[in-house]
Design a protein around this motif. Structure first.
Motif, short mmCIF file in Angstrom:
data_model
loop_
_atom_site.label_atom_id
_atom_site.label_comp_id
_atom_site.label_asym_id
_atom_site.label_seq_id
_atom_site.Cartn_x
_atom_site.Cartn_y
_atom_site.Cartn_z
N LEU A 19 0.83 -1.21 0.00
CA LEU A 19 0.00 0.00 0.00
C LEU A 19 0.86 1.25 0.00
CD1 LEU A 19 -2.82 -1.00 2.52
CD2 LEU A 19 -3.06 -0.62 0.06
N TYR A 20 1.93 1.23 0.78
CA TYR A 20 2.84 2.39 0.79
C TYR A 20 3.47 2.60 -0.59
CZ TYR A 20 6.88 5.29 1.48
OH TYR A 20 7.82 6.28 1.34
N ALA A 21 3.93 1.51 -1.19
CA ALA A 21 4.55 1.61 -2.51
C ALA A 21 3.57 2.13 -3.56
CB ALA A 21 5.11 0.26 -2.93
N ALA A 22 2.29 1.79 -3.40
CA ALA A 22 1.28 2.24 -4.35
C ALA A 22 0.79 3.65 -4.05
CB ALA A 22 0.09 1.28 -4.33
N GLY A 23 1.25 4.23 -2.95
CA GLY A 23 0.86 5.60 -2.60
C GLY A 23 -0.49 5.68 -1.92
N SER A 78 9.61 -7.09 12.39
CA SER A 78 8.23 -6.68 12.14
C SER A 78 8.02 -5.19 12.42
CB SER A 78 7.27 -7.50 13.01
OG SER A 78 5.94 -7.08 12.84
N ILE A 79 8.52 -4.73 13.55
CA ILE A 79 8.39 -3.31 13.89
C ILE A 79 9.12 -2.46 12.85
CG2 ILE A 79 9.04 -1.54 15.56
CD1 ILE A 79 8.55 -3.71 17.75
N SER A 80 10.32 -2.85 12.49
CA SER A 80 11.10 -2.07 11.52
C SER A 80 10.41 -1.99 10.16
CB SER A 80 12.49 -2.69 11.35
OG SER A 80 13.17 -2.70 12.56
N LEU A 81 9.94 -3.12 9.67
CA LEU A 81 9.28 -3.13 8.36
C LEU A 81 7.97 -2.34 8.37
CD1 LEU A 81 9.75 -6.80 7.15
CD2 LEU A 81 10.81 -4.74 6.21
N ASN A 82 7.24 -2.43 9.48
CA ASN A 82 5.94 -1.77 9.52
C ASN A 82 6.01 -0.27 9.76
OD1 ASN A 82 3.70 -3.73 9.10
ND2 ASN A 82 4.89 -4.84 10.61
N ILE A 83 7.06 0.20 10.41
CA ILE A 83 7.16 1.65 10.60
C ILE A 83 8.06 2.30 9.56
CG2 ILE A 83 6.63 1.52 13.06
CD1 ILE A 83 9.60 2.08 13.61
N ALA A 84 8.71 1.52 8.73
CA ALA A 84 9.57 2.08 7.68
C ALA A 84 8.83 3.07 6.78
CB ALA A 84 10.20 0.97 6.85
N PRO A 85 7.57 2.79 6.38
CA PRO A 85 6.88 3.77 5.54
C PRO A 85 6.73 5.15 6.19
CG PRO A 85 5.77 1.68 5.37
CD PRO A 85 6.81 1.54 6.45
N ILE A 86 6.58 5.19 7.50
CA ILE A 86 6.46 6.48 8.19
C ILE A 86 7.74 7.28 8.02
CG2 ILE A 86 6.27 7.59 10.45
CD1 ILE A 86 4.33 5.35 11.23
N PHE A 87 8.88 6.63 8.24
CA PHE A 87 10.16 7.33 8.10
C PHE A 87 10.45 7.69 6.65
CE2 PHE A 87 10.93 4.97 12.12
CZ PHE A 87 11.00 6.08 12.94
N LEU A 88 10.11 6.80 5.73
CA LEU A 88 10.32 7.08 4.31
C LEU A 88 9.45 8.25 3.85
CD1 LEU A 88 10.50 3.45 2.92
CD2 LEU A 88 12.40 5.07 3.20
N GLU A 89 8.24 8.32 4.38
CA GLU A 89 7.34 9.43 4.05
C GLU A 89 7.89 10.75 4.58
OE1 GLU A 89 3.15 9.73 5.72
OE2 GLU A 89 2.85 8.66 3.82
N ARG A 90 8.45 10.74 5.77
CA ARG A 90 9.05 11.97 6.33
C ARG A 90 10.26 12.41 5.53
NH1 ARG A 90 8.73 11.83 12.89
NH2 ARG A 90 6.48 11.62 12.99
N ILE A 91 11.08 11.46 5.11
CA ILE A 91 12.25 11.79 4.31
C ILE A 91 11.82 12.37 2.97
CG2 ILE A 91 14.20 10.78 3.04
CD1 ILE A 91 14.49 8.83 5.42
N ARG A 92 10.80 11.79 2.38
CA ARG A 92 10.31 12.26 1.08
C ARG A 92 9.75 13.66 1.15
NH1 ARG A 92 5.94 8.62 -1.78
NH2 ARG A 92 7.65 7.14 -1.72
N LYS A 93 9.14 14.05 2.28
CA LYS A 93 8.54 15.37 2.43
C LYS A 93 9.56 16.47 2.64
CE LYS A 93 4.00 14.03 4.06
NZ LYS A 93 3.02 14.08 5.13
N LYS A 94 10.79 16.10 3.03
CA LYS A 94 11.82 17.13 3.28
C LYS A 94 12.38 17.67 2.01
CE LYS A 94 13.32 15.84 7.82
NZ LYS A 94 14.40 15.43 8.67
#
Length: 94
Positions: A19-23, A78-94
């Motif tokens: 879902l994250y990859a699909a936006g 599991s925690i790392s994979l599931n919260i990775a989209p949050i961090f990737l989204e923050r990096i993308r917004k900068k």
């Protein structure tokens, strides 16, 4: 039961990342995946409780040491994979 919950946690994690990859909105899938991870651990401890009540110390001494390491590793993954989209989204917004 713990195996079924574990498989569900893995499947929902893959859905989360897809879902994250699909936006699309991935946060519900993330919460579900982390919840199923927690339920997997709880179900396994319940399973071990049966061995304790039966006083099957040999089974416990064989299984618990390796299982403890596996659960630590799998929970961290599991925690790392599931919260990775949050961090990737923050990096993308900068």
């Amino acid at each position: 039961m713990w195996a079924i919950l574990g498989v569900i946690a893995v499947v929902v994690t893959v859905i989360n990342l897809s879902l994250y990859a699909a936006g699309k909105d991935y946060k519900l899938a993330m919460a579900m995946a982390l919840s199923f991870t927690a339920l997997t651990i709880c179900a396994d401890y319940s399973y071990l409780n049966g061995w304790i009540k039966a006083e099957d110390w040999a089974a416990l001494s064989d299984v618990v040491p390796g299982m403890a390491r596996a659960f630590w590793l799998l929970t961290i993954v599991s925690i790392s994979l599931n919260i990775a989209p949050i961090f990737l989204e923050r990096i993308r917004k900068k």
